[in-house]
Design a protein around this motif. Structure first.
Motif, PDB file in Angstrom:
ATOM      1  N   ASN A   1      62.647  17.059  52.717  1.00 23.60           N
ATOM      2  CA  ASN A   1      61.936  18.437  52.603  1.00 23.60           C
ATOM      3  C   ASN A   1      60.929  18.620  53.614  1.00 23.60           C
ATOM      4  OD1 ASN A   1      63.518  18.960  50.538  1.00 23.60           O
ATOM      5  ND2 ASN A   1      62.211  19.112  48.922  1.00 23.60           N
ATOM      6  N   ASN A   2      60.108  17.556  53.960  1.00 23.60           N
ATOM      7  CA  ASN A   2      59.082  17.806  55.352  1.00 23.60           C
ATOM      8  C   ASN A   2      59.552  17.781  56.616  1.00 23.60           C
ATOM      9  OD1 ASN A   2      59.747  15.104  55.566  1.00 23.60           O
ATOM     10  ND2 ASN A   2      57.668  14.050  54.895  1.00 23.60           N
ATOM     11  N   GLY A   3      60.907  17.894  56.625  1.00 19.50           N
ATOM     12  CA  GLY A   3      61.468  18.008  57.936  1.00 19.50           C
ATOM     13  C   GLY A   3      61.842  16.415  58.605  1.00 19.50           C
ATOM     14  N   SER A   4      61.373  15.487  58.079  1.00 20.88           N
ATOM     15  CA  SER A   4      61.714  14.007  58.696  1.00 20.88           C
ATOM     16  C   SER A   4      63.107  13.837  58.108  1.00 20.88           C
ATOM     17  CB  SER A   4      60.800  12.965  58.122  1.00 20.88           C
ATOM     18  OG  SER A   4      60.782  13.081  56.931  1.00 20.88           O
ATOM     19  N   PHE A   5      63.605  12.561  58.627  1.00 23.90           N
ATOM     20  CA  PHE A   5      65.087  12.166  58.144  1.00 23.90           C
ATOM     21  C   PHE A   5      64.959  10.874  57.282  1.00 23.90           C
ATOM     22  CE2 PHE A   5      65.849  15.310  61.250  1.00 23.90           C
ATOM     23  CZ  PHE A   5      66.979  15.862  60.761  1.00 23.90           C
ATOM     24  N   ALA A   6      65.639  10.724  56.493  1.00 28.40           N
ATOM     25  CA  ALA A   6      65.642   9.659  55.720  1.00 28.40           C
ATOM     26  C   ALA A   6      66.561   8.375  56.378  1.00 28.40           C
ATOM     27  CB  ALA A   6      66.541   9.855  54.268  1.00 28.40           C
ATOM     28  N   GLY A   7      66.332   7.317  55.750  1.00 25.21           N
ATOM     29  CA  GLY A   7      67.335   6.251  56.595  1.00 25.21           C
ATOM     30  C   GLY A   7      68.687   6.365  56.648  1.00 25.21           C
ATOM     31  N   SER A   8      69.211   7.225  55.906  1.00 27.50           N
ATOM     32  CA  SER A   8      70.867   7.468  55.988  1.00 27.50           C
ATOM     33  C   SER A   8      71.381   8.137  57.288  1.00 27.50           C
ATOM     34  CB  SER A   8      71.170   8.119  54.875  1.00 27.50           C
ATOM     35  OG  SER A   8      70.532   9.497  54.860  1.00 27.50           O
ATOM     36  N   LEU A   9      70.042   8.463  58.060  1.00 28.46           N
ATOM     37  CA  LEU A   9      70.274   9.529  59.216  1.00 28.46           C
ATOM     38  C   LEU A   9      69.558   9.115  60.464  1.00 28.46           C
ATOM     39  CD1 LEU A   9      69.989  11.942  61.361  1.00 28.46           C
ATOM     40  CD2 LEU A   9      72.138  11.870  60.114  1.00 28.46           C
ATOM     41  N   THR A  10      70.064   8.543  61.435  1.00 28.08           N
ATOM     42  CA  THR A  10      69.447   8.161  62.608  1.00 28.08           C
ATOM     43  C   THR A  10      69.396   9.315  63.833  1.00 28.08           C
ATOM     44  OG1 THR A  10      69.576   6.015  62.225  1.00 28.08           O
ATOM     45  CG2 THR A  10      68.708   6.571  64.568  1.00 28.08           C
ATOM     46  N   PRO A  11      68.680  10.210  64.033  1.00 28.10           N
ATOM     47  CA  PRO A  11      69.021  11.090  65.120  1.00 28.10           C
ATOM     48  C   PRO A  11      69.248  10.460  66.473  1.00 28.10           C
ATOM     49  CG  PRO A  11      67.143  11.743  63.734  1.00 28.10           C
ATOM     50  CD  PRO A  11      67.451  10.517  63.449  1.00 28.10           C
ATOM     51  N   GLY A  12      69.989  11.472  67.321  1.00 23.05           N
ATOM     52  CA  GLY A  12      70.126  10.985  68.485  1.00 23.05           C
ATOM     53  C   GLY A  12      69.886  11.804  69.701  1.00 23.05           C
ATOM     54  N   ASP A  13      70.314  11.730  70.797  1.00 27.21           N
ATOM     55  CA  ASP A  13      69.959  12.431  71.963  1.00 27.21           C
ATOM     56  C   ASP A  13      71.241  12.007  73.084  1.00 27.21           C
ATOM     57  OD1 ASP A  13      69.035  10.198  73.342  1.00 27.21           O
ATOM     58  OD2 ASP A  13      67.151  10.571  72.877  1.00 27.21           O
ATOM     59  N   ASN A  14      70.926  12.420  74.430  1.00 29.29           N
ATOM     60  CA  ASN A  14      71.763  12.149  75.466  1.00 29.29           C
ATOM     61  C   ASN A  14      71.913  10.703  75.634  1.00 29.29           C
ATOM     62  OD1 ASN A  14      71.094  15.105  75.758  1.00 29.29           O
ATOM     63  ND2 ASN A  14      72.593  14.909  77.435  1.00 29.29           N
ATOM     64  N   THR A  15      71.251   9.746  75.117  1.00 27.77           N
ATOM     65  CA  THR A  15      71.286   8.237  75.679  1.00 27.77           C
ATOM     66  C   THR A  15      71.325   7.610  74.181  1.00 27.77           C
ATOM     67  OG1 THR A  15      68.826   8.083  75.993  1.00 27.77           O
ATOM     68  CG2 THR A  15      70.578   8.583  77.893  1.00 27.77           C
ATOM     69  N   THR A  16      70.807   8.047  73.082  1.00 31.68           N
ATOM     70  CA  THR A  16      70.767   7.543  71.841  1.00 31.68           C
ATOM     71  C   THR A  16      72.084   8.152  70.850  1.00 31.68           C
ATOM     72  OG1 THR A  16      68.415   7.330  72.309  1.00 31.68           O
ATOM     73  CG2 THR A  16      69.288   7.039  70.010  1.00 31.68           C
ATOM     74  N   THR A  17      72.365   6.918  70.168  1.00 34.28           N
ATOM     75  CA  THR A  17      73.599   7.236  69.251  1.00 34.28           C
ATOM     76  C   THR A  17      73.130   7.770  68.029  1.00 34.28           C
ATOM     77  OG1 THR A  17      74.947   5.482  70.216  1.00 34.28           O
ATOM     78  CG2 THR A  17      75.507   6.239  67.871  1.00 34.28           C
ATOM     79  N   ALA A  18      73.518   9.019  67.615  1.00 29.75           N
ATOM     80  CA  ALA A  18      73.244   9.608  66.395  1.00 29.75           C
ATOM     81  C   ALA A  18      74.299   9.102  65.384  1.00 29.75           C
ATOM     82  CB  ALA A  18      73.667  11.203  66.375  1.00 29.75           C
ATOM     83  N   VAL A  19      73.365   8.414  64.277  1.00 28.95           N
ATOM     84  CA  VAL A  19      74.255   7.604  63.227  1.00 28.95           C
ATOM     85  C   VAL A  19      73.999   8.258  61.881  1.00 28.95           C
ATOM     86  CG1 VAL A  19      74.443   5.521  62.053  1.00 28.95           C
ATOM     87  CG2 VAL A  19      73.911   5.515  64.531  1.00 28.95           C
ATOM     88  N   LEU A  20      75.109   8.412  60.925  1.00 31.83           N
ATOM     89  CA  LEU A  20      74.753   8.823  59.578  1.00 31.83           C
ATOM     90  C   LEU A  20      75.690   7.657  58.936  1.00 31.83           C
ATOM     91  CD1 LEU A  20      76.140  12.086  58.197  1.00 31.83           C
ATOM     92  CD2 LEU A  20      77.249  10.250  57.354  1.00 31.83           C
TER      93      LEU A  20
END
Length: 230
Positions: free
Chosen positions: A123-142
């Motif tokens: 709810n504060n906008g951060s992400f839990a450990g079940s979701l790793t945000p990605g970008d153009n060079t970093t893998t996004a993981v659910l």
């Protein structure tokens, strides 16, 4: 656990949708590469979905610093043909009354009490450990482990990476669609399939977002912005 009233021939219709997925459905085109792993657990499946973004796969150019996911889910009882939902919040955002029938029963996959529709977002906008945000060079993981369902239940999911970097040219673009499905047989054994989603799954995602947005203001939740496939 909530059960919707029976729908005539529902199992037949859903079975035909699954057949179309595996044989005649037109695959969507992801803007990158999905990697899926699934491990059966007691009455469920432990899942990792990864996405490596490459805008060039879609003939586009975009630098996105934050790629996360939305995910929709559906569950149904093969003995009754009823859709199932784990909580009343899921029930309230279940898609119903749509044509074709394949679009019904889907729900945004979010924990109760969460105000964001993005998977794993606190709810504060951060992400839990079940979701790793990605970008153009970093893998996004659910990461997900739907479990504890009754025998002879079928569950399917569509997992969708989305760019939420407001400085990106592809801000609010949906970057791909991945489908996974599992079945809990009598006795608790689990089998599953996974593959690139087809076009009607994209429609199911759209309908699920519409349902979330319709309910969100009255429930104190955040409405999704307008989103479209890249």
């Amino acid at each position: 656990m909530y059960k919707q009233k029976p729908v005539p021939f529902l199992f037949f219709i859903l079975g035909m949708c699954l057949f179309l997925l595996m044989s005649c459905g037109t695959p969507t085109v992801p803007c990158g590469t999905f990697t899926f792993t699934g491990t059966p657990v007691v009455s469920g499946l432990s899942v990792s979905v990864s996405f490596d973004f490459d805008a060039g796969e879609c003939g586009e150019t975009c630098t996105c610093d934050t790629i996360v996911y939305i995910q929709i889910a559906r569950a149904y009882d093969l003995n009754t043909g009823n859709f199932l939902a784990p909580t009343s919040e899921y029930t309230n955002r279940m898609v119903t009354g749509r044509t074709p029938e394949c679009l019904n029963g889907w729900m945004l996959d979010r924990l109760d009490g969460r105000v964001w529709g993005y998977y794993g977002r606190n709810n504060n906008g951060s992400f839990a450990g079940s979701l790793t945000p990605g970008d153009n060079t970093t893998t996004a993981v659910l990461l997900d482990t739907p479990s504890g369902w009754p025998d002879e239940t079928m569950l399917d999911f569509v997992t969708v990476p989305v760019c939420i970097d407001d400085d990106a040219a592809c801000f609010n673009d949906l970057l791909g669609y991945y489908y996974w499905w599992f079945f809990i047989a009598s006795g608790g054994s689990v089998s599953f399939i996974d593959k690139i989603a087809v076009e009607w799954h994209r429609d199911a995602v759209d309908e699920s977002v519409v349902e979330w947005n319709n309910d969100a203001p009255g429930l104190g939740k955040n409405v999704f912005p307008a989103m479209s496939p890249m």
